[in-house]
Design a protein around this motif. Sequence first.
Motif, mmCIF file in Angstrom:
data_model
loop_
_atom_site.group_PDB
_atom_site.id
_atom_site.type_symbol
_atom_site.label_atom_id
_atom_site.label_comp_id
_atom_site.label_asym_id
_atom_site.label_seq_id
_atom_site.Cartn_x
_atom_site.Cartn_y
_atom_site.Cartn_z
ATOM 1 N N PRO A 129 13.008 1.525 -6.051
ATOM 2 C CA PRO A 129 12.085 2.573 -5.741
ATOM 3 C C PRO A 129 12.476 3.056 -4.380
ATOM 4 O O PRO A 129 13.167 2.325 -3.630
ATOM 5 N N GLY A 170 -3.104 -4.644 -10.817
ATOM 6 C CA GLY A 170 -4.121 -5.307 -10.488
ATOM 7 C C GLY A 170 -5.424 -5.441 -11.146
ATOM 8 O O GLY A 170 -6.453 -5.942 -10.553
ATOM 9 N N ALA A 176 -4.153 3.425 -6.185
ATOM 10 C CA ALA A 176 -4.524 2.281 -7.006
ATOM 11 C C ALA A 176 -5.055 0.982 -6.007
ATOM 12 O O ALA A 176 -5.252 -0.132 -6.638
ATOM 13 N N CYS A 195 3.167 7.287 3.987
ATOM 14 C CA CYS A 195 4.056 6.552 3.130
ATOM 15 C C CYS A 195 4.289 5.228 3.513
ATOM 16 O O CYS A 195 4.926 4.464 2.742
ATOM 17 N N GLY A 254 5.190 -7.976 -5.729
ATOM 18 C CA GLY A 254 4.111 -7.849 -6.390
ATOM 19 C C GLY A 254 3.602 -6.272 -6.685
ATOM 20 O O GLY A 254 3.182 -6.200 -7.998
ATOM 21 N N GLU A 289 6.135 6.611 -13.462
ATOM 22 C CA GLU A 289 6.521 5.440 -12.795
ATOM 23 C C GLU A 289 5.664 5.216 -11.523
ATOM 24 O O GLU A 289 5.485 4.162 -11.115
ATOM 25 N N PRO A 321 4.739 -12.726 -4.107
ATOM 26 C CA PRO A 321 4.455 -11.288 -4.324
ATOM 27 C C PRO A 321 4.895 -10.308 -3.057
ATOM 28 O O PRO A 321 5.136 -9.426 -3.259
ATOM 29 N N GLY A 372 0.611 -1.232 0.065
ATOM 30 C CA GLY A 372 -0.076 -0.006 -0.095
ATOM 31 C C GLY A 372 0.805 1.282 0.084
ATOM 32 O O GLY A 372 0.448 2.359 0.594
ATOM 33 N N LEU A 389 11.365 14.057 -0.451
ATOM 34 C CA LEU A 389 9.784 14.306 -0.026
ATOM 35 C C LEU A 389 9.678 14.605 1.529
ATOM 36 O O LEU A 389 8.988 15.354 1.711
ATOM 37 N N GLY A 417 9.872 2.167 -11.001
ATOM 38 C CA GLY A 417 11.285 2.699 -11.303
ATOM 39 C C GLY A 417 12.240 3.012 -10.162
ATOM 40 O O GLY A 417 12.105 2.089 -9.107
ATOM 41 N N GLY A 418 13.119 3.909 -10.183
ATOM 42 C CA GLY A 418 13.963 4.192 -9.092
ATOM 43 C C GLY A 418 15.083 5.056 -9.522
ATOM 44 O O GLY A 418 15.015 5.908 -10.418
ATOM 45 N N ALA A 469 -1.421 -9.304 -0.018
ATOM 46 C CA ALA A 469 -0.431 -10.522 -0.340
ATOM 47 C C ALA A 469 0.571 -10.582 0.692
ATOM 48 O O ALA A 469 1.638 -11.222 0.548
ATOM 49 N N ALA A 490 -5.074 -9.477 -13.575
ATOM 50 C CA ALA A 490 -4.624 -10.560 -12.788
ATOM 51 C C ALA A 490 -4.218 -10.197 -11.328
ATOM 52 O O ALA A 490 -3.839 -9.443 -11.258
HETATM 53 C C1 LIG Z 1 8.077 7.675 -0.180
HETATM 54 C C2 LIG Z 1 7.679 6.890 -1.339
HETATM 55 C C3 LIG Z 1 8.671 6.792 -2.484
HETATM 56 C C4 LIG Z 1 8.461 6.279 -3.539
HETATM 57 N N1 LIG Z 1 9.312 6.161 -4.649
HETATM 58 C C5 LIG Z 1 8.944 5.303 -5.724
HETATM 59 C C6 LIG Z 1 10.055 5.259 -6.695
HETATM 60 O O1 LIG Z 1 11.338 5.758 -6.544
HETATM 61 N N2 LIG Z 1 9.737 4.741 -7.831
HETATM 62 C C7 LIG Z 1 8.743 4.406 -7.985
HETATM 63 O O2 LIG Z 1 8.116 3.562 -9.016
HETATM 64 N N3 LIG Z 1 7.549 4.383 -7.173
HETATM 65 C C8 LIG Z 1 7.936 4.878 -5.921
HETATM 66 N N4 LIG Z 1 7.040 4.840 -5.185
HETATM 67 C C9 LIG Z 1 5.528 4.271 -5.187
HETATM 68 C C10 LIG Z 1 5.245 2.903 -4.882
HETATM 69 O O3 LIG Z 1 6.232 2.630 -3.658
HETATM 70 C C11 LIG Z 1 5.476 1.958 -5.692
HETATM 71 O O4 LIG Z 1 4.622 2.062 -6.715
HETATM 72 C C12 LIG Z 1 5.408 0.467 -5.304
HETATM 73 O O5 LIG Z 1 5.684 -0.231 -6.497
HETATM 74 C C13 LIG Z 1 4.109 -0.041 -4.762
HETATM 75 O O6 LIG Z 1 4.492 -1.323 -4.300
HETATM 76 P P1 LIG Z 1 3.643 -1.860 -2.929
HETATM 77 O O7 LIG Z 1 3.965 -2.999 -2.707
HETATM 78 O O8 LIG Z 1 3.289 -0.916 -2.163
HETATM 79 O O9 LIG Z 1 1.971 -1.852 -3.707
HETATM 80 P P2 LIG Z 1 0.564 -1.453 -3.436
HETATM 81 O O10 LIG Z 1 0.584 0.059 -3.212
HETATM 82 O O11 LIG Z 1 -0.010 -2.336 -2.474
HETATM 83 O O12 LIG Z 1 -0.096 -1.630 -4.917
HETATM 84 C C14 LIG Z 1 0.171 -0.997 -6.033
HETATM 85 C C15 LIG Z 1 -0.475 -1.625 -7.119
HETATM 86 O O13 LIG Z 1 0.003 -3.034 -7.562
HETATM 87 C C16 LIG Z 1 -1.159 -3.734 -7.273
HETATM 88 N N5 LIG Z 1 -0.762 -5.012 -6.895
HETATM 89 C C17 LIG Z 1 -0.236 -5.077 -5.539
HETATM 90 N N6 LIG Z 1 0.201 -6.376 -5.212
HETATM 91 C C18 LIG Z 1 -0.177 -7.018 -6.248
HETATM 92 C C19 LIG Z 1 -0.327 -8.619 -6.827
HETATM 93 N N7 LIG Z 1 0.249 -9.407 -5.803
HETATM 94 N N8 LIG Z 1 -0.825 -8.886 -7.816
HETATM 95 C C20 LIG Z 1 -1.620 -7.801 -8.613
HETATM 96 N N9 LIG Z 1 -1.513 -6.531 -8.546
HETATM 97 C C21 LIG Z 1 -0.817 -6.325 -7.320
HETATM 98 C C22 LIG Z 1 -2.244 -3.101 -6.590
HETATM 99 O O14 LIG Z 1 -3.477 -3.523 -6.796
HETATM 100 C C23 LIG Z 1 -2.032 -1.635 -7.091
HETATM 101 O O15 LIG Z 1 -2.575 -1.406 -8.278
HETATM 102 C C24 LIG Z 1 7.204 5.337 -3.758
HETATM 103 C C25 LIG Z 1 6.135 5.723 -2.878
HETATM 104 C C26 LIG Z 1 6.343 6.216 -1.693
HETATM 105 C C27 LIG Z 1 5.453 6.358 -0.540
#
Ligand SMILES: Cc1cc2nc3c(=O)[nH]c(=O)nc-3n(C[C@H](O)[C@H](O)[C@H](O)COP(=O)(O)OP(=O)(O)OC[C@H]3O[C@@H](n4cnc5c(N)ncnc54)[C@H](O)[C@@H]3O)c2cc1C
Lengths: 466, 348
Positions: free
Chosen positions: A140, A208, A86, B15, A149, A423, A118, A80, A334, A157-158, A98, A211
């Motif tokens: 990231p 998501g 999303a 975050c 996942g 990204e 995942p 999250g 940030l 990205g990152g 997950a 699938a």
């Molecule tokens: C401080 C901060 C810095 C960040 N820096 C970056 C950065 O540098 N680069 C970048 O790209 N992003 C960055 N992000 C955004 C975020 O961390 C990324 O998008 C990350 O990939 C989300 O991973 P999550 O596990 O939290 O997924 P979630 O937020 O839980 O979900 C993201 C999406 O993935 C889907 N999803 C999750 N798990 C699954 C699964 N098992 N199967 C199918 N779909 C799934 C969800 O439905 C949702 O659509 C940042 C966020 C924060 C808060």
Amino acid sequence: MTGRTAGAVDEQVIDRLRDAVGARWVRTDAATRRAYARDATPLFDAEPDVVVQPGTTAEVAAVVRIAAAHGVPVVARGAGTNLCAATVATHGGIVLSATRMDRLLEVSEAEQLAVVQPGVTTTALATAAAAAGLLYPPDPGSRAVSTIGGNVATCAGGLRGLKYGVTRNYVLGTEAVLGTGEIIRTGGRLVKDVAGYDLTRLLVGSEGTLAVLTEITVALVPAPPTAGYGVAYFDSLADAGRAVAAVVGAGLVPATLEFLDATCIEAVESHAGLGLDRGAGALLLFGDDGAPAQVDAALATMVTACRDAGARAVTTAPDVATAEDLLAARRCTLPALSRLGSLTVLEDVSVPRPRLAEAVARIGDIARGTGVRVGVFGHAGDGNLHPTAVADGQDPAQVAAVHRTFEQIFQLALDLGGTITGEHGVGAAKLAWLPRRLDPAQLALMRRLKAAFDPAGILNPGKLGS
Amino acid sequence: MNVFDPEVLGRCMSCGFCLPACPTYALTGDEASSPRGRITLMRGIEDGTVSLFDPAVQEQASMCLGCRACEPVCPAGVSYGLLLEQWRDTAWRGRDTPWLVRPLLALTRHDLVLRVLGRLRRHARPGPRRHPGPHLLLGCVERVLFPGVSRAARAVDPDLQPGRGPGCCGALHAHNGRLGEGEAMARALGDRLPGTIVTTSGGCAAHLAGVLGRDRVAELSEWIVRRGLLPPARTGQARPRVAIQDSCHLRNGLGVSATIRTAVGAVAEIVELPSARDCCGAAGTYSLLRPRESARIIAPKVREIADAGVDLVVTVNPGCQRQLRTAVRRAGLEVEVVHLAELMAGQR
Ligand SMILES: Cc1cc2nc3c(=O)[nH]c(=O)nc-3n(C[C@H](O)[C@H](O)[C@H](O)COP(=O)(O)OP(=O)(O)OC[C@H]3O[C@@H](n4cnc5c(N)ncnc54)[C@H](O)[C@@H]3O)c2cc1C
Ligand code: SF4
Ligand code: SF4
């Protein structure tokens, strides 16, 4: 936000979910539903009806089948941390977490790959890879928290995107549960395999909506033996932009080329006191990794490029500690900005690299017009920038001004030949903007694709592909 | 409702960086039992989307260890510990106070009983009535459970005056829904014991520093290092192998961890446990209120201690000492769990 149109989650659905995954992992209490109403996106909030934590692929499939039979939405969720709403349950239904599926199944040195569930965090994967002398490049800012996942589903990205690419470049194969409850395996362990459509790539960045990912195979690369970093200050971002152009023109593809504008420098310095040059108009953080001689040569080229572009000062980090300080400056941008107001909205647009400085200058004009404080930082190497607005979240006028600011910034990105998200993804936050980025034929195709994967339309409705 | 400091609550940007640091999130993988999830609940309490007295909401206030591991990792600097105290201050008012906590809070206020119990167990004797300090805080739990610790602290530094009067600093109260009372007790203690108050309990140190100011309080290892009380290095002798258990409030609240290692390292060989900085599950009243989670939290630590092959485990907080001693004994390990004061006293 969209209203609820989906099927109801009644006692019968809850009972079936409990049978499928065990009562302990199905929760409908008020605290659970509230806690899952949000992700890292400000201003979005919607409670799911039930939160389910399956432990196996079979359980995921069972949950999806129940949901499909009853027309109940399923929102897959990792950590999250996404920034596009999303995982906010805008249509209610099931949040499928997950986090229990967090096993690292395999790291193969011979094949340079890893197989993970995942829920494994990005850092856990990177650490396991490092222990085998390998590198998982996508990094990231959220990597200590975010799951693989989630990374795959958003194509995260990152800081190393220019040289190493993003998550999509490392996904070799997946196991996934379709909206019908069918389990598919796409790709696999092979570097070369063109038998069939590239469904793996299609699932990358699918948020998501196509699938639920239940297993992921990623490629790893040999860990570079050394890395080096430096920092340059400029009077203006235009000067920094010229330095970046010169670096690229010299045939260099460095691992790191990050920038901060004056607002960000000021915020970081007052927060972290790293000794940054407060009078500068822009800061460029550069770095590369590889064999020692190659790193030295790359740094020398970048130092020269910065000097030639009229840098106020250029230094390279003599040791790891200094380099860490430099990276910390970029990583804490940030949070440093967030301390300036109760509402922080981090955005994410991309423009063609040569237009980066122009984009930042025009974002400044927009912010002055709307009266909103906006700092811009981002990835100078790949044209991905993060305009970040800070405001008083309790003041509706300011919140409205933030919205207006970003409307104009998105339009600006499109006008410059860029995109509305580099990204972070579309999610619920940018769905309304998607038709301005993609033409009607493409949007229609996306809907047909979505219908093929998810005929009942239950997978993350109100997001991409809806 | 008006339960939380709006400035502190508003600072959280959701975050999620605090998730991996949180022991209860590690147990459950559940957002609701993560720091960010709890903050979302607090926001819900403020805007009325959930009720403070909903049993599921109460459950999260109770399941939290209050270890504050979420604080040092938070990029936005959210003072989670303060928010938790404010939460429990309202949620555990009156009949919603967990029934096990009530007699404890009553007992620690009942200082005569404590004093008699402590005396029977021979803690250090309080000094003269008015003394300029530095004072040794005799504590409430410690005076009864581990009377030897205060004697050992006096052996390390004979200049320390054992404080007269009630020993409880009010930390227990502040952490268990009696914020005002806990602060008043700390202030009273500060008035009664002028000068520096040296404590052998991490929890007390953090609470006292929060109320009286950081400069009035020193934890024992800080004191030892600051006053140059380290014993001279010995050569040619086998040094014991020692593992350290940090105190959460000391480490996460006051940033004290290096001085513990300096002190221990002067007399022993330190074997760092991978989880040295992680909560042991004692967490004030937690091990009494939630024995099941508490046992699950300490289980991996006991395995680490067994694998480390150490002679001693050193703690800097009486609650941790009790928790680790019980768990180590139950596992049948031949490892002694001692307080830093006892280790240092034994070396001179
Ligand atoms: C401080 C901060 C810095 C960040 N820096 C970056 C950065 O540098 N680069 C970048 O790209 N992003 C960055 N992000 C955004 C975020 O961390 C990324 O998008 C990350 O990939 C989300 O991973 P999550 O596990 O939290 O997924 P979630 O937020 O839980 O979900 C993201 C999406 O993935 C889907 N999803 C999750 N798990 C699954 C699964 N098992 N199967 C199918 N779909 C799934 C969800 O439905 C949702 O659509 C940042 C966020 C924060 C808060
Ligand atoms: S790390 Fe801090 S800002 Fe981020 S979610 Fe946790 S408490 Fe909030
Ligand atoms: S105090 Fe400890 S248990 Fe409570 S939320 Fe913070 S890290 Fe988790």
